[in-house]
Scaffold this active site. Sequence first.
Site, PDB file in Angstrom:
ATOM      1  N   PHE A 212       0.803  -1.228   0.000  1.00  0.00           N
ATOM      2  CA  PHE A 212       0.000   0.000   0.000  1.00  0.00           C
ATOM      3  C   PHE A 212       0.833   1.273   0.000  1.00  0.00           C
ATOM      4  O   PHE A 212       0.337   2.337  -0.349  1.00  0.00           O
ATOM      5  CB  PHE A 212      -0.928   0.023   1.226  1.00  0.00           C
ATOM      6  CG  PHE A 212      -0.241   0.376   2.531  1.00  0.00           C
ATOM      7  CD1 PHE A 212       0.006   1.697   2.883  1.00  0.00           C
ATOM      8  CD2 PHE A 212       0.174  -0.616   3.394  1.00  0.00           C
ATOM      9  CE1 PHE A 212       0.655   2.032   4.066  1.00  0.00           C
ATOM     10  CE2 PHE A 212       0.818  -0.298   4.584  1.00  0.00           C
ATOM     11  CZ  PHE A 212       1.057   1.021   4.917  1.00  0.00           C
TER      12      PHE A 212
ATOM     13  N   LYS B 218      -1.132  -7.790  -8.861  1.00  0.00           N
ATOM     14  CA  LYS B 218      -2.118  -7.663  -7.787  1.00  0.00           C
ATOM     15  C   LYS B 218      -1.727  -6.455  -6.952  1.00  0.00           C
ATOM     16  O   LYS B 218      -0.797  -6.498  -6.147  1.00  0.00           O
ATOM     17  CB  LYS B 218      -2.158  -8.889  -6.880  1.00  0.00           C
ATOM     18  CG  LYS B 218      -3.371  -8.811  -5.906  1.00  0.00           C
ATOM     19  CD  LYS B 218      -3.140  -9.533  -4.602  1.00  0.00           C
ATOM     20  CE  LYS B 218      -2.551  -8.658  -3.527  1.00  0.00           C
ATOM     21  NZ  LYS B 218      -3.458  -7.587  -3.023  1.00  0.00           N
TER      22      LYS B 218
ATOM     23  N   GLU C  26      -5.075  -4.088  -1.935  1.00  0.00           N
ATOM     24  CA  GLU C  26      -6.505  -3.830  -1.867  1.00  0.00           C
ATOM     25  C   GLU C  26      -6.818  -2.552  -1.093  1.00  0.00           C
ATOM     26  O   GLU C  26      -7.937  -2.034  -1.173  1.00  0.00           O
ATOM     27  CB  GLU C  26      -7.239  -5.018  -1.240  1.00  0.00           C
ATOM     28  CG  GLU C  26      -6.883  -5.342   0.188  1.00  0.00           C
ATOM     29  CD  GLU C  26      -5.678  -6.254   0.325  1.00  0.00           C
ATOM     30  OE1 GLU C  26      -5.573  -6.943   1.350  1.00  0.00           O
ATOM     31  OE2 GLU C  26      -4.820  -6.274  -0.595  1.00  0.00           O
TER      32      GLU C  26
ATOM     33  N   SER D 196       5.281  -7.103   4.255  1.00  0.00           N
ATOM     34  CA  SER D 196       5.837  -7.479   5.549  1.00  0.00           C
ATOM     35  C   SER D 196       6.711  -8.713   5.408  1.00  0.00           C
ATOM     36  O   SER D 196       6.551  -9.525   4.487  1.00  0.00           O
ATOM     37  CB  SER D 196       4.705  -7.769   6.539  1.00  0.00           C
ATOM     38  OG  SER D 196       4.047  -8.986   6.195  1.00  0.00           O
TER      39      SER D 196
ATOM     40  N   CYS E 210       9.485   1.619   3.579  1.00  0.00           N
ATOM     41  CA  CYS E 210      10.387   0.544   3.986  1.00  0.00           C
ATOM     42  C   CYS E 210      11.807   1.057   4.192  1.00  0.00           C
ATOM     43  O   CYS E 210      12.631   0.365   4.787  1.00  0.00           O
ATOM     44  CB  CYS E 210      10.367  -0.584   2.962  1.00  0.00           C
ATOM     45  SG  CYS E 210      11.039  -0.138   1.349  1.00  0.00           S
TER      46      CYS E 210
END
Length: 484
Positions: free
Chosen positions: A150, A174, A177, A228, A283
């Site tokens: 995200f 993908k 979401e 993660s 990150c």
Amino acid sequence: MTRTLENYIGGSWVRSSGTTLLDVKNPATGEVLAQVPLSTAGDVDQAVQAAKAAFPAWRATPPAVRARYLFKLREIFDGRRDEIAAICTSEHGKTLSESRNDFGRGVENVEHAAGIPTLMMGQNLEDVSGGIDCQTVRQPMGVFAAITPFNFPPMVPLWFLPYAIATGNTFVLKPSEQVPLTQRRIFELIHEHLGLPPGVVNLVNGGKDVVNGICTHRDVVGVSFVGSSAVAQHVYKTCGETGKRVQALGGAKNFILVTPDAERERSVANLSESIYGCSGQRCLAGSVVVGIGEAYDWVRDSLLAAAKAVVLGDGSKPGVTMGPVVSAAAKDRILSYIEKGVQEGAKLILDGRGATVEGCPDGNWIGPCIFEDVRPEMVIAKEEIFGPVACLMRAQSLDEAIELANRSPYGNAASLYTSNGKHAREFSHRIEAGMVGVNIGVAAPMAFFPFGGQKASFFGDIKAHGPTAIDFYTERKIVITRWF
């Protein structure tokens, strides 16, 4: 009426077979922007079959022709930077300036991948033995997929898509979401203006069922993941069991070390931006700041002043320097870490838990936080918080500071602020991190260098973008020739 997003498969927008819908919210206002479906493994299969069908013809397309699509894509993107930035800010919450930089770094990968006729060249040598020649060629492999996070809605998918298709593979994305709207718009632009053959690029919205559907699909040859460490390990293991290539970029606990001879004003301004930029949801964000010797006191005082000067608010508004965190769930997780730090005995010298923004009562607000007296064994010193929280530690020497940093199970990035070249060289040589900054708070490589960490921050063998992207997306074939 709230729109429901669709998948992009085989050159068309297709309704998901999933029946569960999630709200996509503006994290500053709470406004519902759209609903995203949680697609199924069947949707993944539909996308993979479209990509598989498109592969033979796309593979046979000359690299120079594939490069022209990327030149055109770069041109399309260049005229849409403000539009994409606004969408990114609306669904993620970062400031418009941060969103522009986010997209800009993604576009740099399109530019780099456009050099594919040179980047994909092989090697040859005559007379490896009498009358025998040898050459290596790089060949595309098939259907690749990427599962993206995200925190950088435009950029991270563009670490993968341009290289995958430039090298002659086909691709399934993908997106997260939580932030699907930026990629929805990017794929609309690709569909409307680029003219790619159907099936070369595909998009499937969803959650864990889509992740597992990608990782276990027999016709997916490689997977890129960013997220993660727990999920990165799962992706790495699952892809390994099914014989796929995989690059799984995981979490981080990035240390910033400051020596007494560092240039004070610019160093603190830079490391403060590293910690609080994008609300700490990077990150490569600074997390633990280690003041060495007499540097500790002025680092603490200057960082406290810089954090208090941060302007919290809706990232779309002028003058705002830090937006909300991405969701209510993220806010709750960050608050639980702050509470844990207090319970462990760290001193919270700046508490952003009660932050509010006028006119935005439903935003996911957390102001800048600073913990002092943090010890290495504390949870807040070891685990990734992924929010605007700084942990301060002391060290008496550079050796001690490097040892503190190297205790971390993570090894994504680390930075040193110093004016001493010997210290900089020692730090760069000994620190256990994949990306290292010297007087750089966010050690983010340019598109033409590799990106990836070490230890629990990276699972795989081949890192993202730069020359390693070409290694990941191609198979080397060795051809040995003799003519009688």
